[in-house]
Scaffold this active site. Structure first.
Site, PDB file in Angstrom:
ATOM      1  N   LYS A 194     -13.727   0.616  -3.160  1.00 35.90           N
ATOM      2  CA  LYS A 194     -14.529   0.971  -1.975  1.00 35.90           C
ATOM      3  C   LYS A 194     -15.789   1.716  -2.401  1.00 35.90           C
ATOM      4  CE  LYS A 194     -11.901   1.782   2.273  1.00 35.90           C
ATOM      5  NZ  LYS A 194     -11.369   2.798   3.172  1.00 35.90           N
ATOM      6  N   GLU A 226       0.829  -1.218   0.000  1.00 33.02           N
ATOM      7  CA  GLU A 226       0.000   0.000   0.000  1.00 33.02           C
ATOM      8  C   GLU A 226       0.857   1.259   0.000  1.00 33.02           C
ATOM      9  OE1 GLU A 226      -4.415  -0.896   1.821  1.00 33.02           O
ATOM     10  OE2 GLU A 226      -3.168   0.472   2.952  1.00 33.02           O
ATOM     11  N   HIS A 249       9.333 -26.398   1.020  1.00 35.19           N
ATOM     12  CA  HIS A 249       8.671 -27.517   0.354  1.00 35.19           C
ATOM     13  C   HIS A 249       7.540 -27.036  -0.544  1.00 35.19           C
ATOM     14  CE1 HIS A 249      10.854 -30.393   2.900  1.00 35.19           C
ATOM     15  NE2 HIS A 249      10.858 -29.362   3.726  1.00 35.19           N
TER      16      HIS A 249
HETATM   17  O1  PA5 Z   1      -3.424   1.191   6.017  1.00 33.88           O
HETATM   18  C1  PA5 Z   1      -4.522   1.674   5.808  1.00 33.88           C
HETATM   19  O2  PA5 Z   1      -4.717   2.908   5.806  1.00 33.88           O
HETATM   20  C2  PA5 Z   1      -5.717   0.782   5.576  1.00 33.88           C
HETATM   21  O3  PA5 Z   1      -5.351  -0.550   5.505  1.00 33.88           O
HETATM   22  C3  PA5 Z   1      -6.715   0.938   6.725  1.00 33.88           C
HETATM   23  O4  PA5 Z   1      -6.103   0.608   7.934  1.00 33.88           O
HETATM   24  C4  PA5 Z   1      -7.940   0.058   6.508  1.00 33.88           C
HETATM   25  O5  PA5 Z   1      -8.557   0.376   5.284  1.00 33.88           O
HETATM   26  C5  PA5 Z   1      -8.940   0.218   7.638  1.00 33.88           C
HETATM   27  O6  PA5 Z   1      -9.316   1.559   7.753  1.00 33.88           O
HETATM   28  P1  PA5 Z   1     -10.029   2.091   9.036  1.00 33.88           P
HETATM   29  O7  PA5 Z   1      -9.079   2.012  10.187  1.00 33.88           O
HETATM   30  O8  PA5 Z   1     -10.414   3.494   8.716  1.00 33.88           O
HETATM   31  O9  PA5 Z   1     -11.222   1.228   9.276  1.00 33.88           O
END
Ligand code: PA5
Length: 462
Positions: free
Chosen positions: A436, A294, A323
């Site tokens: 999303k 990310e 393995h």
């Molecule tokens: O790293 C990130 O920003 C995302 O993985 C969020 O943690 C994830 O989408 C969850 O978001 P939130 O904490 O707003 O529910």
């Protein structure tokens, strides 16, 4: 302190075609790295830079409140149930899996010193959610709902199911079974928590989900199951101090970042494998995969140019995946850099009894499982070098709060430095938004009507 050995990425070990001239590269990037580290440290307190995670090791006030809460609820619950996804769950899973005794939830209360079991619901599989609800006594369960935005569909739908059940079982008292970790001002969960009067903890400003493990997001569940959060803080602080060193020759996060960056951009090794030789560290790989993917997978760079960069992270586990994946890693395309995590001292020494004399297995008798797992790590590393495959090894003295905190914090800093080398925004995730929004549209969220129409027509063909 944890150590990094990067010898097997050098051309002297694996050859010029696949290895780097590290002496030359370190000299060439010396000033760039110095500037990057100095710049990150200068920017870290500025609002909007998303670098507040670099200050979390010093957040004594949060530690105090978390410990106070943990001691207040001690003995009152048999289970902790964490609701969260992505950055709101992966750090918690990685650290508790590493630091709690293996098979924690199967131990008796006495074996757990009266501390609760812990469960993470980080997906929306209806069978799994229902399955967990069948085995948990909700009256004896403290639910920690974690969402920074306060409106993530996966987390909030779970929360709504569980809140409803809790209220049915406990009436107005259900509130005592919920603790919310969310933004201090904004978001639906903040609104709800204030209205309903839940105990709350704050996800600090300028700390993104994947960098939030050492905020209340991780610390609350850690303290509730008895982990030593002071030692976690000490690990981060000592590592932070070490990583403030702007000299590439002295800074393991900078070394890891530069080597991975050059392996990707110069040597065509755009797959980054994380392979701990320890089952307890298995979920550190899941956490790393999110952090690396990310943070570094981006369409545009900081100059607004379309670049589509980012190495693809892969998780593997030693010795299990010897393995499974190692055949490909040795003989398939030479497009990977593998990072091993090695544990020098396991908590247990497990001897293999001398009970058979067969040639094929007799040699194992009298050795330990500890000898075997580290011999396998060494053999795999050497075999990969024979095939001219680049590898690095991170070594941990042992698996404890101090060392695991150092490991995760070092990987966070490595990611931030790599992001600067790629010249991208490490801390945003625009690529997550499209799907999303489509989900909101499909589920009928107000304001997404237009998206819903576009989506319906696309779904017929895509
Ligand atoms: O790293 C990130 O920003 C995302 O993985 C969020 O943690 C994830 O989408 C969850 O978001 P939130 O904490 O707003 O529910």
């Amino acid at each position: 302190m944890i150590k990094l050995n990067y010898r097997n990425t050098d051309a002297m070990v694996i050859g010029k075609e696949n290895g780097l001239n590290l002496k030359e590269e370190f000299a060439q990037y010396k000033d760039t790295i110095t500037k990057i580290i100095a710049n990150l440290n200068q920017r870290k307190d500025k609002p909007g830079q998303w670098l507040q995670w670099m200050n979390l090791g010093y957040n004594e006030e949060t530690v105090w409140y978390v410990k106070e809460f943990a001691s207040m609820v001690k003995g009152k619950f048999d289970n902790i149930l964490v609701l969260g996804i992505g950055g709101s769950a992966l750090g918690g899973i990685a650290v508790t899996e590493a630091l709690l005794k293996p098979y924690w939830n199967l131990l008796t209360p006495e074996q757990r010193n009266g501390l609760p079991r812990i469960f993470f619901l980080d997906n929306i599989d209806p069978d799994t959610i229902n399955g967990l609800l069948q085995v948990l006594d909700l009256k004896r369960t403290l639910v920690n709902v974690i969402t920074k935005s306060g409106s993530t569909a996966e987390t909030m739908s779970q929360y709504m199911i569980i809140k409803n059940l809790l209220e049915k079982e406990l009436g107005d008292d259900y509130r005592k079974n919920i603790v919310a970790t969310t933004d201090k001002k904004t978001g639906v969960l903040r609104q709800l928590a204030d209205q309903e009067g839940y105990k709350t903890f704050v996800v600090p400003d300028d700390v993104g989900g994947r960098f939030s493990v050492f905020s209340a997001v991780g610390l609350v569940p850690f303290a509730l199951v008895g982990l030593d959060i002071d030692q976690i803080m000490n690990g981060i602080k000592d590592m932070d101090l070490a990583l403030k060193n702007t000299d590439i020759n002295e800074n393991i996060a900078a070394q890891g970042a530069l080597i991975q960056y050059l392996m990707d951009t110069k040597m065509g090794k755009n797959l980054s494998v994380m392979m701990p030789y320890s089952s307890r560290l298995k979920y550190v790989s899941d956490w790393y995969v999110q952090l690396w993917a990310e943070s570094l997978g981006k369409e545009v760079n900081n100059n607004g140019e379309k670049v589509n960069v980012g190495p693809t992270p892969i998780k593997a586990l030693g010795a299990t995946d010897q393995h499974s994946q190692i055949q490909l890693y040795n003989e398939g395309p030479n497009d990977k850099i593998i990072t091993f995590i090695r544990v020098e001292n396991f908590d247990t020494t497990l001897e293999i009894p001398r009970i058979f004399d067969y040639t094929g297995i007799g040699y194992l008798g009298g050795k330990t499982i500890n000898d075997l797992i580290n011999a396998e790590a060494d053999s795999t590393r050497v075999a990969l070098a024979d095939y001219s495959r680049p590898t690095m090894t991170i070594s941990l003295e042992r698996i404890d709060e101090y060392n695991v905190a150092q490991l995760l914090y070092m990987l966070e800093v490595q990611t931030a430095i790599a992001g600067e080398l790629y010249n991208i925004n490490t801390f945003n995730q625009p690529g997550v938004e499209q799907a999303k929004n489509y989900t909101y549209a499909l589920m009928g969220r107000a304001g997404y009507e237009e998206s819903a129409q576009t989506l319906q027509s696309k779904m017929a063909t895509v």
